[in-house]
Design a protein around this motif. Structure first.
Motif, mmCIF file in Angstrom:
data_model
loop_
_atom_site.group_PDB
_atom_site.id
_atom_site.type_symbol
_atom_site.label_atom_id
_atom_site.label_comp_id
_atom_site.label_asym_id
_atom_site.label_seq_id
_atom_site.Cartn_x
_atom_site.Cartn_y
_atom_site.Cartn_z
ATOM 1 N N GLU A 100 -6.261 0.756 -8.911
ATOM 2 C CA GLU A 100 -5.876 2.216 -8.194
ATOM 3 C C GLU A 100 -6.275 3.033 -9.908
ATOM 4 N N ASP A 128 -0.072 4.202 -2.480
ATOM 5 C CA ASP A 128 0.100 5.484 -1.640
ATOM 6 C C ASP A 128 0.896 6.231 -2.173
ATOM 7 N N THR A 129 2.266 6.308 -2.375
ATOM 8 C CA THR A 129 2.989 7.289 -3.127
ATOM 9 C C THR A 129 3.173 7.718 -4.141
ATOM 10 N N GLU A 153 1.102 -1.511 0.295
ATOM 11 C CA GLU A 153 -0.083 -0.061 0.404
ATOM 12 C C GLU A 153 0.863 1.660 0.133
ATOM 13 N N ASP A 154 2.307 1.650 0.678
ATOM 14 C CA ASP A 154 2.786 2.217 0.547
ATOM 15 C C ASP A 154 3.648 2.399 -1.328
ATOM 16 N N ARG A 214 0.046 7.596 -5.355
ATOM 17 C CA ARG A 214 -1.161 8.859 -5.824
ATOM 18 C C ARG A 214 -0.486 10.201 -5.265
ATOM 19 N N ASP A 215 0.130 9.962 -4.442
ATOM 20 C CA ASP A 215 0.695 11.347 -3.752
ATOM 21 C C ASP A 215 1.715 12.035 -4.300
ATOM 22 N N LYS A 216 2.639 11.306 -4.687
ATOM 23 C CA LYS A 216 4.208 11.657 -5.313
ATOM 24 C C LYS A 216 3.567 12.017 -7.051
ATOM 25 N N LYS A 217 3.359 11.189 -7.976
ATOM 26 C CA LYS A 217 2.740 11.292 -9.373
ATOM 27 C C LYS A 217 4.545 10.584 -9.625
#
Length: 212
Positions: free
Chosen positions: A166, A133-134, A129-130, A136-139
């Motif tokens: 996702e 998430d990265t 998930e990390d 998604r958040d950092k692109k």
């Protein structure tokens, strides 16, 4: 006067206790941070990579040179043009969940940073998930996953599958590395490429991201 050749020699020989003071002296004498990076640090790590590929250097020498690179790079990073924001691309690297062997990842990270890429290091034993998430958040432009353990290779597949679920997979390149990993495996799980060593990894990244 400090010369770029002097700095190259120190990085290649891995004298990390000397490079920081030499870098500061070079800056005081008027050498720019960009010149130190482009004319000394990057060429030095290129030499180190070549020596490793030819069997003239082994992991201990590679790590010494990598540490020396970072000892200088940490000094000049705030002064690099664009305050470090100018980059050929952003790459997330890490060792997949279940594995804590990160020497190879650290070397590849150093080589890519030396070649002008912005690196985000998730370190080791990175939960699936990390990764998602990265992205998604950092692109980032790319993620690079590695492992030295055959059982944890399945987590590479799970990261790619979760990125697809996702709706994030199409926006990021995925490359793989590590002892038990192969191009055949990378192709099988839908990765964009595989690098057998740090030089191959740099060439692969440049090719996939369209960099010189």
């Amino acid at each position: 006067m400090v010369t770029t050749q002097e700095m190259i020699d120190i990085v290649v020989t891995g004298k990390d206790e000397e490079i920081k003071s030499l870098t500061i002296k070079a800056l005081d004498e008027g050498m720019s941070a960009d010149d130190i990076l482009n004319d000394a640090l990057i060429p030095a790590m290129g030499i180190v990579g070549d020596k490793y590929e030819k069997g003239e250097y082994y992991l201990p020498q590679m790590l010494l040179s990598a540490n020396t690179f970072y000892a200088s790079f940490d000094v000049i990073q705030p002064m690099i043009s664009g305050n470090g924001s100018a980059s050929k691309g952003t790459i997330v690297v890490g060792v997949v969940e279940g594995d804590i062997h990160d020497i190879g990842k650290n070397i590849v990270k150093t080589m890519l940073q030396a070649n002008g890429f912005n690196m985000i290091d998730l370190t080791k034993d990175v939960a699936i998930e990390d990764w998602v998430d990265t992205v998604r958040d950092k692109k980032p432009d790319m993620i690079g996953m590695t492992t030295l353990m055959t059982p944890t290779m399945r987590n590479m597949r799970r990261v790619i599958e979760d990125l697809e679920d996702e709706g994030l997979r199409s926006g990021v390149k995925v490359i793989l590395g590590g002892g038990p990993v192969s191009k055949k495996f990378a192709d099988k799980i839908g990765a964009d490429g595989y690098g057998d060593n740090e030089n191959e990894a740099v060439d692969l990244v440049k090719s996939l991201l369209g960099c010189d």
